[in-house]
Design a protein around this motif. Structure first.
Motif, mmCIF file in Angstrom:
data_model
loop_
_atom_site.group_PDB
_atom_site.id
_atom_site.type_symbol
_atom_site.label_atom_id
_atom_site.label_comp_id
_atom_site.label_asym_id
_atom_site.label_seq_id
_atom_site.Cartn_x
_atom_site.Cartn_y
_atom_site.Cartn_z
ATOM 1 N N SER A 1 23.866 39.825 3.518
ATOM 2 C CA SER A 1 22.989 39.907 2.345
ATOM 3 C C SER A 1 23.734 39.664 1.041
ATOM 4 N N SER A 2 25.052 39.592 1.085
ATOM 5 C CA SER A 2 25.859 39.385 -0.113
ATOM 6 C C SER A 2 26.469 37.985 -0.049
ATOM 7 N N TYR B 1 32.274 39.327 -0.989
ATOM 8 C CA TYR B 1 31.055 38.750 -0.432
ATOM 9 C C TYR B 1 31.162 38.660 1.082
ATOM 10 N N GLN B 2 30.026 38.720 1.734
ATOM 11 C CA GLN B 2 29.982 38.550 3.183
ATOM 12 C C GLN B 2 30.010 37.067 3.554
ATOM 13 N N ASN C 1 14.589 33.957 2.701
ATOM 14 C CA ASN C 1 15.253 35.234 3.025
ATOM 15 C C ASN C 1 15.163 36.156 1.811
ATOM 16 N N THR C 2 14.064 36.842 1.661
ATOM 17 C CA THR C 2 13.822 37.625 0.446
ATOM 18 C C THR C 2 14.780 38.799 0.282
ATOM 19 N N ASN C 3 15.502 39.177 1.343
ATOM 20 C CA ASN C 3 16.441 40.299 1.243
ATOM 21 C C ASN C 3 17.797 39.873 0.691
ATOM 22 N N LEU C 4 18.029 38.585 0.527
ATOM 23 C CA LEU C 4 19.334 38.096 0.064
ATOM 24 C C LEU C 4 19.584 38.420 -1.398
ATOM 25 N N GLY D 1 16.655 37.994 -7.014
ATOM 26 C CA GLY D 1 17.630 37.877 -5.937
ATOM 27 C C GLY D 1 18.769 36.928 -6.262
ATOM 28 N N ILE D 2 18.628 36.160 -7.347
ATOM 29 C CA ILE D 2 19.688 35.236 -7.746
ATOM 30 C C ILE D 2 20.286 35.698 -9.067
ATOM 31 N N ASN D 3 21.604 35.818 -9.073
ATOM 32 C CA ASN D 3 22.348 36.204 -10.261
ATOM 33 C C ASN D 3 23.246 35.037 -10.661
ATOM 34 N N CYS D 4 22.997 34.458 -11.819
ATOM 35 C CA CYS D 4 23.815 33.337 -12.296
ATOM 36 C C CYS D 4 25.089 33.876 -12.931
#
Length: 112
Positions: free
Chosen positions: A23-24, A79-80, A43-46, A66-69
């Motif tokens: 998820s990361s 990160y995974q 994948n809304t949990n990402l 869910g998106i961080n610029c």
């Protein structure tokens, strides 16, 4: 163009099938963020941190949950899963080596 958008959607499908339950996620060189947008929609949990040297992505991705610029890659985050698509052609050998080192430093404990 349709073909370009389809290639981006296909890339997102491949990445989506690869990430499993991670998820990361960090995307390096996200460009306009089409791959990232498709990933989040599927994948809304990402949680995807997206970075590009250009500010163009921020125009398209800032309002997508869910998106961080990111503005720089000097983060201490782990990160995974880290990926880049269609980026290496624009980098010198030295920059590719530095990018590989960055990726190794920022992958979490499970580096599979």
């Amino acid at each position: 163009p349709f073909r370009w958008r389809k290639e981006k959607a296909d890339t997102a499908k491949v990445i989506s099938g690869t990430i499993g339950d991670f998820s990361s996620i960090l995307s390096i060189g996200c460009g306009l963020g089409i791959v990232e947008k498709n990933l989040i929609e599927a994948n809304t949990n990402l949680k995807v941190d997206a970075f590009d040297f250009s500010d163009a992505a921020k125009k398209w991705l800032n309002d997508i949950e869910g998106i961080n610029c990111l503005t720089k890659l000097n983060s201490a985050n782990k990160y995974q899963f880290i990926y880049c698509t269609q980026l290496l052609y624009a980098l010198s050998d030295k920059e590719i080596k530095e990018l590989a080192g960055f990726v190794l430093q920022h992958l979490g404990e499970d580096k599979s």
